[in-house]
Design an enzyme around this catalytic site. Structure first.
Site, PDB file in Angstrom:
ATOM      1  N   GLU A 381       0.833  -1.209   0.000  1.00  0.00           N
ATOM      2  CA  GLU A 381       0.000   0.000   0.000  1.00  0.00           C
ATOM      3  C   GLU A 381       0.868   1.260   0.000  1.00  0.00           C
ATOM      4  O   GLU A 381       0.532   2.254  -0.637  1.00  0.00           O
ATOM      5  CB  GLU A 381      -0.913  -0.023   1.226  1.00  0.00           C
ATOM      6  CG  GLU A 381      -1.975   1.048   1.247  1.00  0.00           C
ATOM      7  CD  GLU A 381      -3.113   0.806   0.248  1.00  0.00           C
ATOM      8  OE1 GLU A 381      -3.094  -0.211  -0.457  1.00  0.00           O
ATOM      9  OE2 GLU A 381      -4.025   1.649   0.176  1.00  0.00           O
ATOM     10  N   THR A 502     -13.132   4.627 -13.287  1.00  0.00           N
ATOM     11  CA  THR A 502     -12.047   4.328 -12.354  1.00  0.00           C
ATOM     12  C   THR A 502     -12.259   2.978 -11.669  1.00  0.00           C
ATOM     13  O   THR A 502     -11.351   2.430 -11.061  1.00  0.00           O
ATOM     14  CB  THR A 502     -11.892   5.463 -11.313  1.00  0.00           C
ATOM     15  OG1 THR A 502     -10.685   5.249 -10.585  1.00  0.00           O
ATOM     16  CG2 THR A 502     -13.067   5.504 -10.351  1.00  0.00           C
TER      17      THR A 502
END
Ligand SMILES: *[C@@H]1O[C@H](CO)[C@@H](O)[C@H](O)[C@H]1NC(C)=O
Ligand SMILES: *[C@@H]1O[C@H](CO)[C@@H](O)[C@H](O)[C@H]1NC(C)=O
Ligand SMILES: *[C@@H]1O[C@H](CO)[C@@H](O)[C@H](O)[C@H]1NC(C)=O
Ligand SMILES: *[C@@H]1O[C@H](CO)[C@@H](O)[C@H](O)[C@H]1NC(C)=O
Ligand SMILES: *[C@@H]1O[C@H](CO)[C@@H](O)[C@H](O)[C@H]1NC(C)=O
Length: 812
Positions: A381, A502
Site C-alpha cells: 500500500e 475508475t
C-alpha cells in the site's frame, strides 16, 4: 483537440500489428518460433479461459455464501457485512452499504467476458434484490458508492441496451438498471448541497444528513470531490436530466479553482468552507482519480474545459513531481519534495499516461511497480524509497527490517498494476506485457486463491493472507487481466470511444445518444438549480480575491538538494546483463499450454538463432533495466515468504528470453550527483518537441524546474558516458569566471561543472542547450542585470551557479 488523444490508440496498435504480419507472411519457417515467444492465439485463449474460470469460481462462491451481503470472505467462506453494531466504523461502512455491492460491481465483468446467460441471470437477480430500490438506512461514502454502484449499473445498462454487444438483452430488458442507478444518484446528490457546492464525503441513503456527525463530513479529498462527474454525466446523457452533469461539473470547476499558483491541487479540503486540509500533492491516494477523470471526461464527453484542466495539471505534475521512476508527493505551494514514499494506488498512472500519449514515460513508471511486485509478491500500500545505509552490511532481514520501508504493509489485490499493464500492452503490443500478465495470473492461481475466492496480503512483509475479497478484485483486477489476453474483445474494435471508469466499468456514447442529449436535456429540479445559482453568486462576490495571484518573476527560488545522489559506484561489468543469477529451470511437471494445440510441433527445440522480431522490442532497447535495483536496492529486499517464489523477474533468465543480445545492454548507473533548481523568470517557456525526440527551446521563461548534474572527470553521467577530462580544459582558463569569482582562488581550477539534464520533467538529449533569450525574457536592462548578478555569466555566455559554470545553460 481530441484527435491527438485518439491517435495514440489507433496508430500504435496498427503499426505493431502490421510489422508482425509482415514477418508472418514472409517467413513461414520462423512463424512458429515467433508464436512461441509472443503468444499465439491458442495461448491467449488458454490464459483468457483461465481468468474466466477464476472469475466464475469466486463469483459462484459469492452467490452461494456471500449474497445478499456485500462481500464474501475468501478464507472463512462467510459473508463480510457492514458493521451493524457500530455505525461509526467508517473504514468498514463507507463501502459496505448492505447493498450486495459485490453483485452489482461484478456485473460488467460478465459482460466483458460475453457471458450472456449469466449476465441476464444477474440482471434479474439485481431486480429481485432491490424491490424498494436503495431505500436503506446506511451511511456510506459518496465516492465509493458512485464508482461501484452507480458506475456498475450504468455500464451494465449500456451493455444491455446496445444491439452491437454480445450480451445485448433486447426486449426482455426494460431499463431497471438505469432506474436503480438514478435512484442511487438521487440519494447521493444531496451531498453537494453545501455552501461551496463541493460535496461532503458521506451521506445516509434514506435520511440524507440526519444521523451524520459534523466531524465525519468536515474533510473530503480531491478525488472524492470531483470523481462523481464521470458517472453522473453519463447518467445525465442517459436520463436527459442534466442536473447530475451540471452539479458535478460545477464541483470539478470549483475544486480546480482551489489549486495553488503552481497549478497543483492540495489533496484535501473542508467541503463546507473550501479551506485546505492537506497541502501536499501527488498522484496517489486522495487525488488519483482527479487526473483520471479530467482526461477521461475530456475524451468521453468531448469537453475542452476538462482537457485544459488535464493538460495544466499534467504539465505541472511533470514539472514539480516527476522523478525518474515515479511521481513523488510535493508541497503544493512550493513544489518541494514532501514525502519519501509512494502509494500502491499510483500504479494506475502509467495507464493514464498511455491514454494521454506519453507511452515512453509510462513504460518507465510501470517498471517500478513491476519491481515492487517482484520483490514483495504484490504492491505494498505504501513503499518508502529512502535509501537505508544501515542495511548495507546485513545478510538476513527480519519482517521488522522490511517494515521500515513498507510503512503500510497490506496488498488487497488492487487492480492498478494490471490496469497499467493492460493499457501498455494495447499501446505497444509488446509481448513483455503479456508475460507480466501471465505472472500475475500465476500468482492469482497459486498464492491468492483461497477456498472460496481471492484475497491479497494482510502483510506483504510476512505473507500473511487477507481474508477479504474487495469488490474491485472481481470488477477490475480480473477484468483487466481478461482483457489483456482477449485481444479481439468487442471493446477493442468498437467505433465508439470506450473509456473505462475508475472502477473499470466501460462507458461509451454513440452519436445518437449525444444528439438526443444536446437536443432534449433539461434541468428543472428547482432545489439544485437554486443551489447552483446561490453558489455562483457567492463566487462572484469572492472573485476579487481570485485575482490576487502575484507573479514571482525575477526571483530565484533555490532549494537545491542532493535528491538523486547515486548511492554506489557502477560495477565493472557495465555493458552486459546484471549480475548473473542462477538459471531458472522450467517446471517439467506442469502441463504445457502447447499440449492443447491442434498441430504437432516440436516446441522443445532450442532456439539458437533468435531473430530480432522474436523478442520484446521494448526490452531489447530499454537500457535502464537494472537501474531500479541498483538505486533502490536497500528498500527492495525480498521478505522470507518470497524467497522461494520464482516471480517473473528482470533477471538474466528472463532477460535472455525476452531481449535480443545484439541490442540489449544495460546502461551503467550514473555516479554523478544531482541537484534541482527552480528558475522563475518573466515570460513563458516555449518548448518544441522535435520528431526525433530532442527538445528545441525558443526561450526559457516562466517557472522552470531544472535538474543539474554535477559533472566531474572520471564519473559516469546520466547518459552512461564516462566524463572526459577534456571537458574541463577550457574551464581552466581564467575567462570562464566572472570577475567577482576571481577573489576565490580555488575556483580557477574547477573540479566540477554543472549541466542541465532535466527540464520540467523532460529528459534533455545529451548535447542540448537551454537558452535564455534575454530580449524576449527581460523587459528592462535592470531585470536582466539583477538576474545576471544572481547567477553570473562567463564569456562563453554560460550561466553560473556559485561561480561554477552550467555548461549548457546559455544566455544570449
Ligand atoms: C442488511 O441486508 C440483509 C439482506 O438483504 C437484510 O436481511 C437486513 O435486514 C439488512 N440489515 C439492515 C440493518 O439493514
Ligand atoms: C466549468 O468551467 C468551464 C470552463 O472551463 C465552463 O465552460 C463551464 O460552464 C463550467 N461548468 C459549470 C457547471 O460551472
Ligand atoms: C422536467 O422536464 C421534463 C422534460 O421536459 C419533464 O418530463 C418533467 O415532467 C419536468 N419535471 C418537472 C418537475 O417539472
Ligand atoms: C546494495 O548494493 C550495494 C553495492 O552493490 C551493496 O554493497 C549492498 O549490499 C546492497 N544492499 C542490499 C541491501 O542488497
Ligand atoms: C550548445 O552550445 C554549445 C556552446 O555554445 C555549442 O557548441 C553546441 O553546438 C550547442 N549544441 C547544440 C545542440 O546546439
Amino acid at each position: 483537440m481530441l484527435y491527438t488523444l485518439i491517435w495514440v490508440w489507433v496508430l500504435l496498435p496498427i503499426w505493431a500489428q502490421a510489422s508482425q504480419e509482415h514477418f508472418n507472411r514472409n517467413d513461414n519457417s520462423k512463424q512458429l518460433q515467433f508464436e512461441k515467444y509472443s503468444f499465439n492465439r491458442f495461448e491467449l485463449k488458454h490464459y483468457r479461459e483461465t481468468v474466466k474460470d477464476l472469475f466464475h469460481f469466486a463469483h459462484e462462491n459469492y452467490l452461494q455464501k456471500g449474497y445478499p451481503y456485500d462481500e464474501l470472505r475468501p478464507i472463512a467462506c462467510i459473508p463480510k457485512t457492514r458493521n451493524f453494531e457500530d455505525p461509526d466504523d467508517e473504514i468498514t461502512n463507507d463501502v459496505l452499504g448492505n447493498f450486495s455491492v459485490t453483485l452489482v460491481d461484478s456485473l460488467t465483468t460478465l459482460a466483458v467476458m460475453n457471458d450472456r446467460p449469466k449476465f441476464a441471470e444477474m440482471v434479474k437477480l439485481i431486480e429481485d434484490t432491490f424491490p424498494n430500490k436503495f431505500n436503506i438506512d446506511s451511511t456510506v461514502q459518496v465516492f465509493e458508492t458512485t464508482i461501484r454502484i452507480v458506475g456498475g449499473l450504468i455500464s451494465a445498462h449500456l451493455y444491455a441496451t446496445d444491439p452491437s454487444k454480445k450480451v445485448y438483452l433486447g426486449e426482455e430488458y426494460k431499463g431497471s438498471l438505469l432506474q436503480l442507478a438514478k435512484d442511487m444518484a438521487d440519494r447521493l446528490l444531496p451531498s453537494y448541497l453545501t455552501l461551496t457546492g463541493l460535496p461532503v464525503p458521506r451521506i445516509n441513503l434514506r435520511s440524507k444528513f440526519d444521523p451524520i456527525s459534523v466531524e465525519s463530513v468536515s474533510e473530503n479529498n480531491v478525488a472524492a470531490m470531483v470523481s462523481p462527474i464521470f458517472e453522473f454525466t453519463m447518467l445525465s446523457y442517459l436520463t436527459l436530466d442534466s442536473k447530475y452533469a451540471d452539479v458535478t461539473r460545477y464541483a470539478m470547476n470549483k475544486t480546480w479553482a482551489l489549486r495553488t499558483e503552481l497549478q497543483l491541487l492540495p489533496m484535501s479540503f473542508n467541503p463546507q468552507s473550501g479551506q485546505c486540509y492537506t497541502p501536499i500533492s501527488g498522484v496517489g491516494a486522495s487525488i488519483d482519480s482527479f487526473y483520471e477523470y479530467a482526461l477521461k471526461g475530456a475524451i468521453l464527453f468531448d469537453d475542452d474545459g476538462l482537457l485544459k484542466i488535464w493538460q495544466d495539471a499534467y504539465n505541472s505534475l511533470n514539472t514539480n513531481s516527476r522523478a525518474d521512476w515515479f511521481y513523488t508527493n510535493v508541497q503544493s505551494t512550493t513544489g518541494q519534495l514532501q514525502t519519501l514514499w509512494i502509494d500502491s494506488l499510483s500504479a494506475f498512472f502509467p495507464g493514464l499516461q498511455v491514454l494521454a500519449g506519453d507511452v515512453e514515460d509510462a513504460i518507465l513508471k510501470h517498471m517500478l511497480t513491476l519491481k515492487l511486485w517482484n520483490t514483495f509478491g504484490g504492491v505494498p500500500e505504501r513503499w518508502d524509497f529512502q535509501t537505508l545505509a544501515a542495511f548495507e552490511k546485513k545478510k538476513e532481514f527480519t519482517p521488522e527490517d522490511i517494515k521500515s520501508f513498507v510503512p503500510l504493509e497490506w496488498y488487497p489485490l488492487r487492480p492498478e498494476f494490471v490496469e497499467s499493464t493492460y493499457f501498455l500492452y494495447r499501446a505497444t503490443r509488446d509481448p513483455f506485457y503479456l508475460n507480466v500478465g501471465v505472472a500475475i495470473l500465476e500468482s492469482l492461481q497459486t498464492r491468492f486463491k483461497h477456498e472460496c475466492g481471492f484475497g491479497g496480503f494482510q502483510d506483504v512483509t510476512t505473507g500473511e493472507p487477507q481474508d477479504r475479497m474487495e469488490t474491485f478484485i472481481l470488477s477490475e483486477t480480473l477484468k483487466y487481466l481478461y482483457l489483456l489476453f482477449d485481444v479481439d474483445n468487442e471493446l477493442h474494435s468498437t467505433r465508439d470511444n470506450v473509456v473505462f471508469s475508475t472502477e473499470a466499468h466501460p462507458m461509451w456514447l454513440t452519436p445518437k445518444m449525444i444528439n438526443n442529449y444536446e437536443q432534449n436535456k433539461y434541468f428543472n429540479d428547482t432545489v439544485y438549480r437554486e443551489h447552483l445559482r446561490a453558489c455562483r453568486k457567492r463566487d462572484r462576490k469572492s472573485a476579487l480575491h481570485e485575482n490576487e495571484r502575484t507573479f514571482m518573476g525575477g526571483k530565484l527560488l533555490r532549494f537545491a538538494k542532493s535528491l538523486f545522489t547515486a548511492d554506489q559506484e557502477p560495477t565493472k561489468d557495465i555493458s552486459t546483463h546484471a549480475q548473473p543469477e542462477p538459471e531458472e529451470q522450467p517446471d517439467a511437471s506442469k502441463p504445457s499450454v502447447y499440449e492443447q494445440m491442434c498441430f504437432p510441433v516440436d516446441f522443445a527445440a532450442p532456439h539458437t538463432d533468435k531473430p530480432q522480431w522474436l523478442h520484446s522490442h521494448l526490452l531489447s532497447h530499454f537500457d535502464r533495466l537494472f537501474e531500479i535495483d541498483r538505486r533502490y536496492n536497500s528498500t527492495l529486499i525480498r521478505p522470507k515468504h518470497m524467497q522461494n517464489v520464482v516471480p517473473m523477474e528482470l533477471q538474466r533468465g528472463f532477460y535472455e528470453k525476452w531481449a535480443h543480445d545484439k541490442f540489449a545492454h544495460s546502461r551503467p548507473m550514473p555516479s554523478t550527483e544531482a541537484l534541482e533548481i527552480v528558475l522563475d523568470l518573466p515570460g513563458e517557456c516555449q518548448l518544441i518537441r522535435l520528431p526525433d525526440g530532442s527538445i528545441h527551446r525558443e526561450t526559457l521563461g516562466g517557472r522552470n524546474k531544472i535538474r543539474l548534474e554535477k559533472i566531474e572527470p572520471g564519473k559516469i553521467d546520466v547518459y552512461g558516458r564516462i566524463l572526459d577530462p577534456q571537458l574541463f580544459v577550457s574551464a581552466r582558463c581564467k575567462d570562464v569566471f566572472k570577475s567577482t569569482c576571481d577573489k576565490i582562488d580555488r575556483l580557477y581550477t574547477p573540479s566540477l561543472l554543472y549541466r542541465a539534464t532535466v527540464l520540467n520533467g523532460i529528459n534533455l538529449p545529451a548535447d542540448a542547450n537551454l537558452t535564455i533569450n534575454r530580449k524576449t525574457v527581460f523587459k528592462t536592462q535592470r531585470e536582466e542585470n539583477t538576474f545576471r548578478d544572481l547567477f553570473g555569466q562567463n564569456s562563453y555566455n554560460q550561466l553560473m551557479l556559485e561561480c561554477t559554470p552550467i555548461i549548457n545553460m546559455l544566455m544570449q
